[in-house]
Design an enzyme around this catalytic site. Structure first.
Site, PDB file in Angstrom:
ATOM      1  N   ARG A  53      34.780  42.697  40.510  1.00 12.49           N
ATOM      2  CA  ARG A  53      33.378  42.285  40.353  1.00 12.49           C
ATOM      3  C   ARG A  53      32.914  41.158  41.261  1.00 12.49           C
ATOM      4  NH1 ARG A  53      33.869  42.012  34.001  1.00 12.49           N
ATOM      5  NH2 ARG A  53      35.909  41.459  34.776  1.00 12.49           N
TER       6      ARG A  53
ATOM      7  N   ASP B  22      43.676  51.204  35.731  1.00 11.53           N
ATOM      8  CA  ASP B  22      43.780  50.192  34.682  1.00 11.53           C
ATOM      9  C   ASP B  22      45.019  50.442  33.838  1.00 11.53           C
ATOM     10  OD1 ASP B  22      41.896  47.898  33.546  1.00 11.53           O
ATOM     11  OD2 ASP B  22      42.967  48.823  31.881  1.00 11.53           O
TER      12      ASP B  22
ATOM     13  N   TYR C  75      47.514  45.976  23.106  1.00 17.78           N
ATOM     14  CA  TYR C  75      46.178  46.591  23.062  1.00 17.78           C
ATOM     15  C   TYR C  75      46.167  47.784  22.107  1.00 17.78           C
ATOM     16  CZ  TYR C  75      44.752  43.732  27.047  1.00 17.78           C
ATOM     17  OH  TYR C  75      44.425  42.681  27.857  1.00 17.78           O
TER      18      TYR C  75
HETATM   19  O1  CP3 Z   1      42.360  45.131  42.211  1.00 18.92           O
HETATM   20  C1  CP3 Z   1      43.257  45.333  41.341  1.00 18.92           C
HETATM   21  O2  CP3 Z   1      44.037  44.436  40.974  1.00 18.92           O
HETATM   22  C2  CP3 Z   1      43.464  46.749  40.839  1.00 18.92           C
HETATM   23  C3  CP3 Z   1      42.784  47.127  39.656  1.00 18.92           C
HETATM   24  C4  CP3 Z   1      43.167  46.621  38.286  1.00 18.92           C
HETATM   25  C5  CP3 Z   1      42.243  46.609  37.215  1.00 18.92           C
HETATM   26  N1  CP3 Z   1      42.886  46.293  36.067  1.00 18.92           N
HETATM   27  C6  CP3 Z   1      40.820  46.932  37.334  1.00 18.92           C
HETATM   28  C7  CP3 Z   1      39.857  46.412  36.331  1.00 18.92           C
HETATM   29  C8  CP3 Z   1      44.395  46.214  37.757  1.00 18.92           C
HETATM   30  C9  CP3 Z   1      45.718  45.984  38.459  1.00 18.92           C
HETATM   31  C10 CP3 Z   1      44.202  46.031  36.345  1.00 18.92           C
HETATM   32  C11 CP3 Z   1      45.291  45.670  35.416  1.00 18.92           C
HETATM   33  C12 CP3 Z   1      44.950  45.248  34.055  1.00 18.92           C
HETATM   34  N2  CP3 Z   1      44.005  45.759  33.215  1.00 18.92           N
HETATM   35  C13 CP3 Z   1      45.671  44.254  33.352  1.00 18.92           C
HETATM   36  C14 CP3 Z   1      46.890  43.533  33.870  1.00 18.92           C
HETATM   37  C15 CP3 Z   1      46.566  42.451  34.814  1.00 18.92           C
HETATM   38  C16 CP3 Z   1      45.878  41.273  34.180  1.00 18.92           C
HETATM   39  O3  CP3 Z   1      44.709  41.017  34.569  1.00 18.92           O
HETATM   40  O4  CP3 Z   1      46.494  40.616  33.330  1.00 18.92           O
HETATM   41  C17 CP3 Z   1      45.073  44.151  32.072  1.00 18.92           C
HETATM   42  C18 CP3 Z   1      45.500  43.208  30.965  1.00 18.92           C
HETATM   43  C19 CP3 Z   1      44.036  45.112  32.000  1.00 18.92           C
HETATM   44  C20 CP3 Z   1      43.177  45.435  30.826  1.00 18.92           C
HETATM   45  C21 CP3 Z   1      41.746  45.202  31.092  1.00 18.92           C
HETATM   46  N3  CP3 Z   1      41.010  45.890  32.028  1.00 18.92           N
HETATM   47  C22 CP3 Z   1      40.904  44.279  30.456  1.00 18.92           C
HETATM   48  C23 CP3 Z   1      41.338  43.313  29.352  1.00 18.92           C
HETATM   49  C24 CP3 Z   1      39.640  44.417  31.023  1.00 18.92           C
HETATM   50  C25 CP3 Z   1      38.386  43.732  30.587  1.00 18.92           C
HETATM   51  C26 CP3 Z   1      38.308  42.339  31.086  1.00 18.92           C
HETATM   52  C27 CP3 Z   1      37.589  42.298  32.400  1.00 18.92           C
HETATM   53  O5  CP3 Z   1      38.096  41.689  33.352  1.00 18.92           O
HETATM   54  O6  CP3 Z   1      36.496  42.868  32.438  1.00 18.92           O
HETATM   55  C28 CP3 Z   1      39.746  45.410  32.041  1.00 18.92           C
HETATM   56  C29 CP3 Z   1      38.654  45.886  32.902  1.00 18.92           C
HETATM   57  C30 CP3 Z   1      38.893  45.963  34.371  1.00 18.92           C
HETATM   58  N4  CP3 Z   1      40.020  46.441  34.972  1.00 18.92           N
HETATM   59  C31 CP3 Z   1      37.950  45.598  35.384  1.00 18.92           C
HETATM   60  C32 CP3 Z   1      38.562  45.880  36.609  1.00 18.92           C
HETATM   61  C33 CP3 Z   1      37.972  45.694  37.973  1.00 18.92           C
HETATM   62  C34 CP3 Z   1      36.547  45.093  35.138  1.00 18.92           C
HETATM   63  C35 CP3 Z   1      35.731  46.211  34.572  1.00 18.92           C
HETATM   64  C36 CP3 Z   1      34.347  46.321  35.142  1.00 18.92           C
HETATM   65  O7  CP3 Z   1      34.170  46.576  36.347  1.00 18.92           O
HETATM   66  O8  CP3 Z   1      33.411  46.191  34.353  1.00 18.92           O
END
Ligand code: CP3
Length: 345
Positions: A32, A78, A153
């Site tokens: 984002r 994700d 989760y």
């Molecule tokens: O660029 C990268 O690193 C690759 C993409 C990636 C995403 N999620 C995209 C994403 C990766 C490697 C993840 C891993 C992920 N997802 C983890 C482990 C890494 C960490 O951050 O601890 C976890 C715990 C998740 C679970 C998850 N996904 C949550 C809790 C959320 C919501 C919180 C948030 O940041 O919005 C997501 C959503 C998510 N995954 C987004 C992205 C770009 C944001 C969603 C959006 O665009 O609205």
């Protein structure tokens, strides 16, 4: 894993080589904080569908690669795709985060394990598209959530303080261990599929290792990671694996000794000494710039980047953050840090 001089910098560092300057990539480098990400994301209201759309996911994976001289791309996906592949409902509430439906019974989950990789073949398609578009000297990374983190989760149904999941680890140990087993078996298959599709290195995200006492850390983190890794190697998957036991604190040293990962990713708290100790054992480390400092910018950021390069640069090292890029991080700060690493040495 062995690598040779012509290999992408990331793979050389992960095989234990010390380079004049470390490779650099950033957790959540696609996301984002990039206006082009937000624009494409706005066309796809359903986040899970977005992750499973190979054309859009490949485009988003490549967005930071076009802007910055990064050494690796990480596939846009994700960690919550695994519960979905196992038959649990997963969706994202706008502005709130992930939500998961009722946890299916164990037999139901087991019935999806063999097919978990096929159910997520769209991620393989994304990887193949990105590999075809990416320059050969830039590596492509695949990933999965580690069993305990994904299970938190699945049990809690959303982002939480994980207290219910940890309570269940004591109250229903057999059930929790059985659920971890399901996740080990589904996750190695998913990672093996990603390597077949073009991933050259893998990351296992244990985002919620924090707060686990030593016995639970061994039971829920060390053992499952070791099992998952040995299942991968038995299946002939040789790609290097980076383990990220985030929040493991003083237990990370134990993790590094007991889990045969190619590199240990360190979080923002990791001391210089911890990193050096792991490097001295011949293993690479990754990390550990504070995402808050990346967001804040300024001279303090520049100094900290130099400090990290100095303290860990004479061992096998992959420059990265200690956790993901925050959504309100100025793009220029990201640009500047990557430049600073690339121009070093
Ligand atoms: O660029 C990268 O690193 C690759 C993409 C990636 C995403 N999620 C995209 C994403 C990766 C490697 C993840 C891993 C992920 N997802 C983890 C482990 C890494 C960490 O951050 O601890 C976890 C715990 C998740 C679970 C998850 N996904 C949550 C809790 C959320 C919501 C919180 C948030 O940041 O919005 C997501 C959503 C998510 N995954 C987004 C992205 C770009 C944001 C969603 C959006 O665009 O609205």
């Amino acid at each position: 894993m062995t690598s040779s001089a012509g290999d992408p910098r990331l793979l050389r560092a992960l095989s234990g080589e010390v380079l004049p300057r470390p490779p650099v990539w950033l957790m959540r480098q696609a996301g984002r904080y990039l206006p082009e990400y937000r624009a494409l994301r706005a066309t796809a209201p359903d986040f899970i569908a977005f992750c499973l759309d190979p054309e859009k996911a490949a485009e988003v994976t490549l967005q930071p690669m076009r802007r910055f001289p990064l050494d690796a791309a990480i596939v846009f996906a994700d960690i919550l795709l695994i519960p979905k592949a196992l038959g649990q409902k997963v969706w994202f509430e706008t502005g709130e985060g992930p939500r998961l439906g009722e946890l299916p019974p164990l037999e139901g989950l087991w019935s999806h394990v063999e097919g978990a990789a096929d159910a997520l073949s769209a991620v393989g398609e994304t990887l193949s598209r990105v590999r075809a578009a990416l320059e050969p000297d830039r590596a492509l990374i695949g990933f999965a959530g580690a069993p305990w983190t994904v299970l938190t989760y699945m049990l809690e149904g959303r982002s939480s303080d994980r207290s219910r999941a940890r309570a269940l680890a004591y109250e229903q140990p057999e059930r929790i261990d059985a659920l971890i087993d399901v996740l080990v078996e589904a996750t190695w298959r998913y990672l093996a599929m990603q390597v077949s599709a073009g991933a050259q290195a893998l990351v296992l995200f244990e985002s919620w290792a924090e707060g686990l006492p030593q016995d639970l850390f061994e039971r829920l983190v060390i053992h499952p990671h070791a099992r998952l890794l040995s299942r991968l190697r038995q299946a002939g998957v040789a790609a290097p694996l980076v383990g990220f036991p985030r929040g493991g604190g003083s237990l990370v040293a134990e993790y590094a000794k007991r889990v045969d990962v190619d590199a240990v990713a360190l979080d923002t708290q990791a001391s210089a000494a911890l990193g050096k100790e792991i490097q001295a054992s011949g293993r690479a480390i990754q990390g550990a710039l504070d995402p808050q400092l990346l967001r804040a910018g300024g001279v303090a950021l520049e100094r900290r980047v130099d400090q990290l390069l100095d303290q860990w640069g004479d061992g096998p090292y992959v420059f990265n953050l200690g956790h993901g890029v925050l959504p309100d991080t100025p793009v220029q700060h990201v640009e500047r840090v990557i430049r600073q690493v690339v121009d070093h040495g």
